[in-house]
Enzyme design. Structure first.
Site, PDB file in Angstrom:
ATOM      1  N   GLY A   1       0.804  -1.217   0.000  1.00 23.76           N
ATOM      2  CA  GLY A   1       0.000   0.000   0.000  1.00 23.76           C
ATOM      3  C   GLY A   1       0.829   1.255   0.000  1.00 23.76           C
ATOM      4  O   GLY A   1       1.131   1.832  -1.043  1.00 23.76           O
TER       5      GLY A   1
ATOM      6  N   ASP B   1      -1.252  -0.090  10.523  1.00 22.82           N
ATOM      7  CA  ASP B   1      -1.230  -0.531  11.923  1.00 22.82           C
ATOM      8  C   ASP B   1      -2.459  -1.359  12.272  1.00 22.82           C
ATOM      9  O   ASP B   1      -2.358  -2.393  12.949  1.00 22.82           O
ATOM     10  CB  ASP B   1      -1.127   0.684  12.844  1.00 22.82           C
ATOM     11  CG  ASP B   1       0.190   1.428  12.669  1.00 22.82           C
ATOM     12  OD1 ASP B   1       1.227   0.767  12.529  1.00 22.82           O
ATOM     13  OD2 ASP B   1       0.165   2.674  12.670  1.00 22.82           O
TER      14      ASP B   1
ATOM     15  N   GLN C   1      -2.203  -4.765  10.634  1.00 20.84           N
ATOM     16  CA  GLN C   1      -1.208  -5.606  11.313  1.00 20.84           C
ATOM     17  C   GLN C   1      -1.835  -6.334  12.495  1.00 20.84           C
ATOM     18  O   GLN C   1      -1.533  -7.505  12.744  1.00 20.84           O
ATOM     19  CB  GLN C   1      -0.030  -4.754  11.792  1.00 20.84           C
ATOM     20  CG  GLN C   1       0.918  -4.335  10.692  1.00 20.84           C
ATOM     21  CD  GLN C   1       2.142  -3.621  11.224  1.00 20.84           C
ATOM     22  OE1 GLN C   1       2.409  -3.629  12.427  1.00 20.84           O
ATOM     23  NE2 GLN C   1       2.900  -2.997  10.339  1.00 20.84           N
TER      24      GLN C   1
ATOM     25  N   HIS D   1       7.725   0.935  11.473  1.00 18.58           N
ATOM     26  CA  HIS D   1       7.011   1.777  12.432  1.00 18.58           C
ATOM     27  C   HIS D   1       7.048   1.044  13.766  1.00 18.58           C
ATOM     28  O   HIS D   1       6.910  -0.174  13.813  1.00 18.58           O
ATOM     29  CB  HIS D   1       5.573   1.959  11.947  1.00 18.58           C
ATOM     30  CG  HIS D   1       4.799   3.041  12.616  1.00 18.58           C
ATOM     31  ND1 HIS D   1       5.375   4.077  13.306  1.00 18.58           N
ATOM     32  CD2 HIS D   1       3.453   3.243  12.697  1.00 18.58           C
ATOM     33  CE1 HIS D   1       4.428   4.882  13.760  1.00 18.58           C
ATOM     34  NE2 HIS D   1       3.256   4.393  13.420  1.00 18.58           N
TER      35      HIS D   1
ATOM     36  N   GLU E   1       3.656  13.599  12.555  1.00 20.33           N
ATOM     37  CA  GLU E   1       2.538  13.527  11.616  1.00 20.33           C
ATOM     38  C   GLU E   1       1.393  14.445  12.042  1.00 20.33           C
ATOM     39  O   GLU E   1       0.771  15.113  11.207  1.00 20.33           O
ATOM     40  CB  GLU E   1       2.031  12.088  11.532  1.00 20.33           C
ATOM     41  CG  GLU E   1       2.998  11.144  10.833  1.00 20.33           C
ATOM     42  CD  GLU E   1       2.650   9.686  11.042  1.00 20.33           C
ATOM     43  OE1 GLU E   1       3.257   8.834  10.374  1.00 20.33           O
ATOM     44  OE2 GLU E   1       1.770   9.376  11.886  1.00 20.33           O
TER      45      GLU E   1
ATOM     46  N   GLU F   1       0.739  33.611  -1.109  1.00 19.17           N
ATOM     47  CA  GLU F   1       1.460  34.113   0.063  1.00 19.17           C
ATOM     48  C   GLU F   1       1.442  33.134   1.234  1.00 19.17           C
ATOM     49  O   GLU F   1       2.211  33.293   2.186  1.00 19.17           O
ATOM     50  CB  GLU F   1       0.874  35.454   0.506  1.00 19.17           C
ATOM     51  CG  GLU F   1       1.085  36.588  -0.487  1.00 19.17           C
ATOM     52  CD  GLU F   1       2.545  36.965  -0.684  1.00 19.17           C
ATOM     53  OE1 GLU F   1       3.399  36.555   0.145  1.00 19.17           O
ATOM     54  OE2 GLU F   1       2.854  37.647  -1.685  1.00 19.17           O
TER      55      GLU F   1
END
Length: 352
Positions: free
Chosen positions: A39, A100, A103, A124, A212, A244
């Site tokens: 993925g 996660d 898993q 991770h 993150e 800007e």
């Protein structure tokens, strides 16, 4: 391993000069690296290892979009692409690169294939660090380590193809074979790391979740939105407000920071810009630091991990995520950005 000075503190790092690809290839010559998950990180890590001469296979659900993507990327069913359980059985190094939440769901299947001497590789520290929430507790007779590229799998692959490298952290949680260090560094080099710096699973996931939610993604979107809204409410056009707020930063200023640091970027701006930035940066630091302290506490106490597990495990997670991303995409800020990006010279159609 070299010790380098980072702002007055010495840290252990491994460079490609001291651990060249040829050494990585030698360390991994008898390994079968099974990449489970295709993925976010899977494609970049698998393809970089493949191109670096590592014996890599991919484990994925058959007839899924990611199975088809792996075929399109050059993996061959029955040779280098297998159903997940067969890949787990064949692999001597299991690169566990599912999300996660996924898993957690697949862990009972993975665990039964972790026979003595194999290695379990993460990118991770989530599953191991928060094992009371995830249930991921590896058997004692396998190596467990991580290589965490500091960026997306897409960036890892792009930089590899450009002859560059993405910095990665590495950590060893369990050294059952006595070879965990050589294995993890070899894999770190094989996936395309520029250099590797030492950490542990806990520090990796704490810093990663903070980053993150903070400056890398959450905070920067919040700051963009706040400044854009202030400019718009004071009569500035969407084009001017976006330029800007975002475009000048990403296209002009951040490349200078990446090249040689913040002071270098400041030095290459007008004296008026320099004065304003030097006067205001500490005010922004003082205003946001309490938010970052709350964020880090939420990470360290497991609140953020539990939120992630609860949210990402729901059957309608993808639909809700798509709706939230659509809210960003369809906001005036990013719709203005779409038009601004289309006007970049490199995005203009070439005239006949």
């Amino acid at each position: 391993m070299a010790k380098l000075n980072f702002g007055g503190s010495e840290e252990n790092v491994v460079t490609r000069e001291e651990f060249p690809l040829s050494k990585a290839q030698d360390v991994l010559k008898d390994e079968v690296v099974a990449v489970i998950g295709y993925g976010v990180q899977g494609p970049g890590q698998a393809l970089n290892q493949k191109d670096n001469g590592i014996n890599v296979i991919v484990g994925q659900r058959k007839n899924s979009k990611t199975w088809d993507k792996a075929i399109a990327d050059g993996f061959v069913p029955g040779e280098t692409l297998f159903e997940i359980e067969e890949a787990l059985e064949r692999g001597t190094v299991i690169c566990y690169l599912l999300s996660d939440a996924a898993q957690i769901a697949l862990w009972p299947t993975v665990k039964k294939h972790l026979t003595p001497g194999k290695a379990l590789y993460f990118s991770h520290g989530f599953g191991i660090t928060f094992n009371e929430q995830t249930g991921i507790i590896p058997p004692a007779d396998v190596d467990v380590f991580l290589v965490a590229p500091k960026g997306s799998g897409t960036s890892l692959r792009r930089m590899f193809l450009q002859g560059r490298g993405l910095n990665s952290s590495y950590a060893i949680f369990q050294d059952a074979t006595g070879k965990a260090f050589e294995r993890v560094i070899a894999l770190g080099i094989a996936v395309g790391s520029g250099y590797l710096f030492e950490t542990d699973f806990r520090k990796e996931v704490f810093s990663d979740l903070t980053g993150e939610r903070g400056t890398l993604m959450g905070c920067i979107q919040g700051i963009f939105a706040a400044q854009y809204e202030v400019l718009r409410s004071n009569g500035h056009s969407p084009s001017e407000s976006f330029n800007e707020t975002v475009e000048e930063l990403t296209q002009s200023l951040m490349p200078l920071v990446a090249e040689n640091g913040m002071d270098w970027m400041y030095a290459n701006c007008s004296t008026t810009a320099q004065r304003g930035a030097l006067d205001w940066w500490k005010k922004f630091r003082d205003a946001t630091k309490p938010v970052f302290e709350d964020l880090y506490k939420s990470v360290a106490t497991g609140v953020e991990s539990q939120k992630s597990i609860d949210s990402n495990s729901k059957p309608d997670y993808r639909e809700k995520l798509d709706a939230e991303l659509a809210e960003l995409r369809e906001s005036e800020l990013w719709q203005a950005g779409k038009t601004v990006r289309s006007l970049r010279p490199e995005n203009q159609a070439v005239e006949a």
